[in-house]
Write a protein that holds these residues in place. Structure first.
Motif, PDB file in Angstrom:
ATOM      1  N   MET A   1       0.841  -1.169   0.000  1.00 42.21           N
ATOM      2  CA  MET A   1       0.000   0.000   0.000  1.00 42.21           C
ATOM      3  C   MET A   1       0.893   1.241   0.000  1.00 42.21           C
ATOM      4  O   MET A   1       1.781   1.365   0.828  1.00 42.21           O
TER       5      MET A   1
ATOM      6  N   ARG B   1      -8.365   1.358  -7.917  1.00 40.98           N
ATOM      7  CA  ARG B   1      -7.365   0.598  -7.158  1.00 40.98           C
ATOM      8  C   ARG B   1      -5.953   0.659  -7.727  1.00 40.98           C
ATOM      9  O   ARG B   1      -4.998   0.595  -6.970  1.00 40.98           O
TER      10      ARG B   1
ATOM     11  N   GLU C   1      -2.965   6.262 -10.047  1.00 42.04           N
ATOM     12  CA  GLU C   1      -2.132   7.184  -9.281  1.00 42.04           C
ATOM     13  C   GLU C   1      -2.718   8.580  -9.429  1.00 42.04           C
ATOM     14  O   GLU C   1      -2.948   9.050 -10.539  1.00 42.04           O
TER      15      GLU C   1
ATOM     16  N   TRP D   1      -7.538   6.013   2.067  1.00 40.04           N
ATOM     17  CA  TRP D   1      -8.322   5.180   2.981  1.00 40.04           C
ATOM     18  C   TRP D   1      -8.529   5.860   4.324  1.00 40.04           C
ATOM     19  O   TRP D   1      -9.592   5.720   4.934  1.00 40.04           O
TER      20      TRP D   1
ATOM     21  N   LEU E   1      -7.220  13.114  -5.314  1.00 34.87           N
ATOM     22  CA  LEU E   1      -7.233  11.980  -4.389  1.00 34.87           C
ATOM     23  C   LEU E   1      -8.062  12.313  -3.146  1.00 34.87           C
ATOM     24  O   LEU E   1      -8.878  11.511  -2.692  1.00 34.87           O
TER      25      LEU E   1
ATOM     26  N   LYS F   1       0.083   7.373  -0.666  1.00 37.57           N
ATOM     27  CA  LYS F   1      -1.102   8.032  -1.205  1.00 37.57           C
ATOM     28  C   LYS F   1      -2.359   7.208  -0.975  1.00 37.57           C
ATOM     29  O   LYS F   1      -3.394   7.743  -0.598  1.00 37.57           O
ATOM     30  N   SER F   2      -2.281   5.911  -1.213  1.00 36.52           N
ATOM     31  CA  SER F   2      -3.481   5.095  -1.013  1.00 36.52           C
ATOM     32  C   SER F   2      -3.841   5.005   0.460  1.00 36.52           C
ATOM     33  O   SER F   2      -5.016   4.946   0.822  1.00 36.52           O
TER      34      SER F   2
END
Length: 153
Positions: free
Chosen positions: A1, A79, A82, A9, A88, A4-5
């Motif tokens: 992960m 998923r 980028e 979340w 984001l 950024k992800s």
């Protein structure tokens, strides 16, 4: 992960948690509501069985299933993408808000609303609705100001 992800979340989870807390507290509001800032904003409990502006009222399971399909489709599409910070953040706000309202439609059969604008006649809304709106604005700004960030998608 990636970092950024993880941020995505985290934002989505915070939105969902805040939304759940406010919706659990909302039924305890006085029946006629009360004013937080005179002439600006108040709190009043309402139940919405539709979607935005009470469209499709009376069909909460249908709107819940449609919401579930959109949330799952969005997660599948996102998923491996980028994104830079602005879109984001907007997408994370939208994901958290959409998930919160979708859960209410599927579990309760309605979405609890509690935030009332007093300076303009506008439908009562909730934290998830606010995050969906702010998220959409952030995504639109990023599309208009930095279209190169979306070109690779």
């Amino acid at each position: 992960m990636t970092k950024k992800s993880l941020g995505f979340w985290l934002i989505a989870a915070v939105v969902l948690i805040l939304d759940r807390i406010t919706k659990e507290l909302a039924p305890g509001l006085p029946a006629d509501g009360f004013t937080l800032i005179p002439g600006v904003i108040g709190l009043r409990y309402a139940e919405n069985t539709g979607i935005a502006f009470s469209l499709l009222s009376g069909l909460p399971r249908l709107t819940g299933v449609l919401g579930l399909a959109i949330v799952i489709g969005g997660f599948v599409w996102l998923r491996n993408k980028e994104f830079v910070a602005l879109p984001l953040t907007g997408l994370a706000l939208m994901a958290g808000g959409a998930t919160g309202n979708m859960l209410d439609r599927l579990i309760r059969g309605f979405v609890p609303d509690m935030i009332e604008t007093l300076f303009v006649n506008f439908p009562v809304f909730n934290v998830a609705d606010s995050c969906l709106t702010v998220g959409c604005v952030l995504v639109m700004i990023s599309l208009l100001c930095r279209p190169q960030d979306w070109a690779k998608l």
